[in-house]
Design a protein around this motif. Structure first.
Motif, PDB file in Angstrom:
ATOM      1  N   ARG A  66       7.622   3.660  -4.010  1.00 36.97           N
ATOM      2  CA  ARG A  66       6.347   2.848  -3.954  1.00 36.97           C
ATOM      3  C   ARG A  66       6.325   2.313  -2.723  1.00 36.97           C
ATOM      4  NH1 ARG A  66       6.990  -2.704  -6.688  1.00 36.97           N
ATOM      5  NH2 ARG A  66       8.195  -2.858  -4.881  1.00 36.97           N
ATOM      6  N   ASP A  67       7.286   1.643  -2.055  1.00 33.70           N
ATOM      7  CA  ASP A  67       7.105   0.942  -0.905  1.00 33.70           C
ATOM      8  C   ASP A  67       7.121   2.017   0.285  1.00 33.70           C
ATOM      9  OD1 ASP A  67       7.472  -1.415  -2.080  1.00 33.70           O
ATOM     10  OD2 ASP A  67       9.407  -1.973  -1.730  1.00 33.70           O
ATOM     11  N   ARG A  68       7.395   3.262   0.162  1.00 30.34           N
ATOM     12  CA  ARG A  68       7.621   4.298   1.046  1.00 30.34           C
ATOM     13  C   ARG A  68       6.215   4.767   1.083  1.00 30.34           C
ATOM     14  NH1 ARG A  68      11.644   9.580   0.683  1.00 30.34           N
ATOM     15  NH2 ARG A  68      11.034  10.401   2.747  1.00 30.34           N
ATOM     16  N   VAL A  69       5.652   4.967  -0.232  1.00 32.75           N
ATOM     17  CA  VAL A  69       4.013   5.446  -0.033  1.00 32.75           C
ATOM     18  C   VAL A  69       3.195   4.555   0.379  1.00 32.75           C
ATOM     19  CG1 VAL A  69       2.463   6.233  -1.567  1.00 32.75           C
ATOM     20  CG2 VAL A  69       4.716   7.184  -2.117  1.00 32.75           C
ATOM     21  N   ALA A  70       3.318   3.171   0.063  1.00 31.23           N
ATOM     22  CA  ALA A  70       2.430   2.292   0.617  1.00 31.23           C
ATOM     23  C   ALA A  70       2.382   2.121   2.002  1.00 31.23           C
ATOM     24  CB  ALA A  70       2.927   0.989  -0.027  1.00 31.23           C
ATOM     25  N   ALA A  71       3.581   2.432   2.738  1.00 34.24           N
ATOM     26  CA  ALA A  71       3.769   2.217   4.051  1.00 34.24           C
ATOM     27  C   ALA A  71       3.305   3.493   4.960  1.00 34.24           C
ATOM     28  CB  ALA A  71       5.065   2.128   4.535  1.00 34.24           C
ATOM     29  N   ARG A  72       3.354   4.699   4.170  1.00 37.94           N
ATOM     30  CA  ARG A  72       2.629   5.976   4.878  1.00 37.94           C
ATOM     31  C   ARG A  72       1.278   5.643   4.496  1.00 37.94           C
ATOM     32  NH1 ARG A  72       6.716   5.734   6.582  1.00 37.94           N
ATOM     33  NH2 ARG A  72       5.366   5.791   8.165  1.00 37.94           N
ATOM     34  N   ALA A  73       0.752   5.155   3.544  1.00 38.72           N
ATOM     35  CA  ALA A  73      -0.651   5.010   3.234  1.00 38.72           C
ATOM     36  C   ALA A  73      -1.407   4.242   4.400  1.00 38.72           C
ATOM     37  CB  ALA A  73      -1.143   4.529   1.871  1.00 38.72           C
ATOM     38  N   VAL A  74      -0.853   3.098   4.557  1.00 35.10           N
ATOM     39  CA  VAL A  74      -1.372   2.310   5.658  1.00 35.10           C
ATOM     40  C   VAL A  74      -1.458   3.020   6.932  1.00 35.10           C
ATOM     41  CG1 VAL A  74      -1.018   0.291   6.916  1.00 35.10           C
ATOM     42  CG2 VAL A  74      -0.661   0.181   4.376  1.00 35.10           C
ATOM     43  N   ALA A  75      -0.202   3.489   7.312  1.00 37.31           N
ATOM     44  CA  ALA A  75      -0.117   4.348   8.541  1.00 37.31           C
ATOM     45  C   ALA A  75      -1.337   5.664   8.626  1.00 37.31           C
ATOM     46  CB  ALA A  75       1.184   4.848   8.852  1.00 37.31           C
ATOM     47  N   ALA A  76      -1.445   6.147   7.829  1.00 42.39           N
ATOM     48  CA  ALA A  76      -2.496   7.171   7.511  1.00 42.39           C
ATOM     49  C   ALA A  76      -3.936   6.681   7.488  1.00 42.39           C
ATOM     50  CB  ALA A  76      -2.208   8.038   6.494  1.00 42.39           C
ATOM     51  N   GLY A  77      -4.020   5.587   7.485  1.00 40.89           N
ATOM     52  CA  GLY A  77      -5.580   4.936   7.511  1.00 40.89           C
ATOM     53  C   GLY A  77      -6.296   4.742   6.192  1.00 40.89           C
ATOM     54  N   ASP A  78      -5.510   5.110   5.201  1.00 43.69           N
ATOM     55  CA  ASP A  78      -6.090   5.039   3.874  1.00 43.69           C
ATOM     56  C   ASP A  78      -5.967   3.755   3.174  1.00 43.69           C
ATOM     57  OD1 ASP A  78      -7.026   7.568   3.328  1.00 43.69           O
ATOM     58  OD2 ASP A  78      -5.402   8.420   2.358  1.00 43.69           O
ATOM     59  N   GLY A  79      -4.993   3.079   3.578  1.00 40.93           N
ATOM     60  CA  GLY A  79      -4.601   1.509   3.308  1.00 40.93           C
ATOM     61  C   GLY A  79      -3.868   1.772   1.909  1.00 40.93           C
ATOM     62  N   GLY A  80      -3.223   0.715   1.604  1.00 40.84           N
ATOM     63  CA  GLY A  80      -2.397   0.617   0.178  1.00 40.84           C
ATOM     64  C   GLY A  80      -1.574  -0.524   0.033  1.00 40.84           C
ATOM     65  N   TRP A  81      -1.253  -0.938  -1.026  1.00 41.37           N
ATOM     66  CA  TRP A  81      -0.619  -2.477  -1.280  1.00 41.37           C
ATOM     67  C   TRP A  81       0.162  -2.148  -2.557  1.00 41.37           C
ATOM     68  CZ3 TRP A  81      -0.444  -6.117   2.229  1.00 41.37           C
ATOM     69  CH2 TRP A  81       0.256  -7.087   1.857  1.00 41.37           C
ATOM     70  N   ALA A  82       1.593  -2.441  -2.170  1.00 40.64           N
ATOM     71  CA  ALA A  82       2.395  -2.240  -3.446  1.00 40.64           C
ATOM     72  C   ALA A  82       2.182  -3.312  -4.360  1.00 40.64           C
ATOM     73  CB  ALA A  82       3.785  -2.454  -2.627  1.00 40.64           C
TER      74      ALA A  82
END
Length: 504
Positions: free
Chosen positions: A400-416
């Protein structure tokens, strides 16, 4: 799919001659200190002598350098291009000591704002934002230039199409090409989401997915309603039973020569959601044309992984159904036998996405994936909790935390987000293994994730990405994001797959 414009690397310090046939030059500006004129950010060499005067001209025209602010400055013959577009980046982000600030998302948004301002008016654009972050400038420009016009009458005078993008940057051409490929598949997902539901019903969606996948070299299998019945897909059949247009389940498989890991992708494909017997209010029901955004994202991301040649095997399982009220629709009080044998009491037919996803997740786990990533416009509670731009990320803590970090870096955003164990008991059913909703409204986004967890194999690290708000922009355009389909979460999935391919 739309084609990308030609990308031209012009070098780190091209002179004004590089603008000889350009319709516009895009430059970045940041706010000046204590109310002073904005300051130029990035390369200034194409501006020549105008570089010294431009900040004052931008200020004279009301520009301040705040994020996504666009100021048009006519050059009056002073440059090879008739127009300079100064776009605000906002204040430079903070960075740890000794490290350069991460400006990628600022550049993407600024490039997108500039592209929207120039859309339909420029055939060749040169941008100096690429000197700050090459890939971000390409991605933001191409995503900002997107428009869905398939259902509009052709204008008498066709708007100018962006055909060439000049990039003030040295470096790896591969970074620009990769960014253009990502933007093209995000646009493909947007096109699917924006296609009206009378033309994108389950079988039509399945055939469009087939065409996209086969074009990208991805294997395709489509199960019709008869095969779904034989296979025991009770969730998909229950949800799709009220429509005259029967459901489908699409399986896409991308297998590189030497995959590092196997990743299962699952995306919700409700091509239109009336709520069924538990019918939705009429206001804004048209937004439910976007209820297949998760499926669109999974289809596009699988094809993107194949085109990029990522060293990870991807198996996507995509259920597609239309949730309609009729004499054959499933009802509150029905019990559905899901794929794999779990039974679910239906208390609300508008909680349909988790039913089709339960089937798909159970099937996906039979492939013994190393990871499972599922995405869906699952709950209105996501909007209540996190707003319209931040996906909720739930699941196994580390992944979950890995995906959230990648989502933010990609520009889509995300919050665990957590999956509190005490909420599971609220899904207990009087007659079945579990109910599809609780008897209260608290923690609705988290309850959706807890329901889906019931169908995940114990040994599979998994993530549920709730994109109910971020997948479809019902407000005004901003940055590189248009009204309507946004293409979230294509970039997130691609970034996660790339991360797994590199690090396992």
């Amino acid at each position: 799919m739309t084609s990308s414009p030609d990308l031209e690397l012009l070098g780190a310090e091209p002179g004004p001659d590089a603008l000889a046939d350009a319709d516009a030059l895009v430059v970045g500006v940041r706010p000046g200190e204590d109310g002073a004129d904005p300051v130029l950010a990035g390369a200034t060499s194409p501006l020549g002598d105008l570089a010294a005067d431009l900040p004052g001209l931008v200020a004279l025209l009301g520009g301040t350098g705040k994020a996504e602010e666009v100021t048009r400055v006519p050059t009056r013959g002073g440059l090879g291009t008739p127009l300079v577009v100064a776009v605000g980046l906002g204040t430079e982000p903070a960075a740890p000591a000794g490290e350069a600030p991460d400006v990628a998302e600022q550049v993407r948004r600024a490039a997108g704002a500039a592209a929207r301002a120039l859309h339909g008016k420029a055939a060749r654009v040169v941008t100096t934002l690429s000197s700050l972050d090459l890939a971000a400038a390409v991605e933001g420009t191409l995503l900002g230039d997107y428009a869905f016009t398939e259902y509009k009458k052709e204008p008498e005078t066709a708007p100018t199409e962006l055909r060439r993008l000049g990039l003030v940057a040295d470096g790896d051409r591969a970074a620009a090409d990769r960014a253009a490929t990502v933007a093209r598949w995000v646009a493909a997902a947007r096109d699917l989401v924006n296609t009206p539901p009378n033309d994108l019903y389950p079988d039509a969606f399945a055939q469009r997915a087939r065409a996209l996948a086969e074009g990208a070299g991805v294997a395709v299998e489509v199960l019709d309603e008869h095969q779904l019945a034989e296979g025991g897909y009770g969730g998909v059949l229950g949800v799709g039973g009220g429509s005259s247009r029967p459901p489908r389940l699409v399986r896409l498989t991308y297998t590189p020569a030497n995959p590092v890991k196997k990743v299962a992708l699952v995306g919700k494909g409700i091509t239109f959601d009336t709520g069924g017997i538990s019918i939705k209010p009429a206001a804004n029901m048209d937004h439910m044309t976007s209820d297949m955004s998760g499926a669109a994202g999974v289809v596009a991301a699988t094809c993107l992984a194949a085109e990029l040649g990522l060293d990870v095997e991807v198996v996507a399982t995509v259920p597609m159904a239309e949730n309609m009220p009729s004499g054959t629709a499933y009802r509150p009080g029905d019990v559905l036998a899901m794929y794999g044998g779990t039974t679910v009491e239906v208390l609300n037919t508008d909680a349909e996405g988790r039913l089709v996803l339960g089937d798909a997740i159970a099937r996906a786990c039979e492939d013994a994936p190393d990871y499972l990533l599922e995405t869906s416009t699952l709950t209105g509670a996501q909007l209540v909790a996190l707003g319209s731009r931040t996906p909720g990320v739930m699941g196994a803590d580390e992944f979950r935390d890995r995906v959230a970090a990648r989502a933010v870096a990609a520009g889509d955003g995300g919050w665990a987000m957590p999956l509190p164990e005490e909420l599971r008991a609220d899904l207990d059913s009087r007659v079945a293994d579990l109910a599809n909703v609780t008897n209260h409204r608290f923690g609705g986004m988290l309850v959706g994730g807890i329901f889906l967890r019931e169908f995940v194999a114990d040994d599979v690290p998994w993530v549920h990405l709730d994109i109910a708000g971020p997948a479809f922009n019902t407000g005004g355009p901003h940055g590189y994001t248009p009204k309507g389909g946004t293409g979230v979460p294509v970039r997130t999935i691609a970034a996660v797959l790339d991360d797994i391919a590199r690090h396992g």
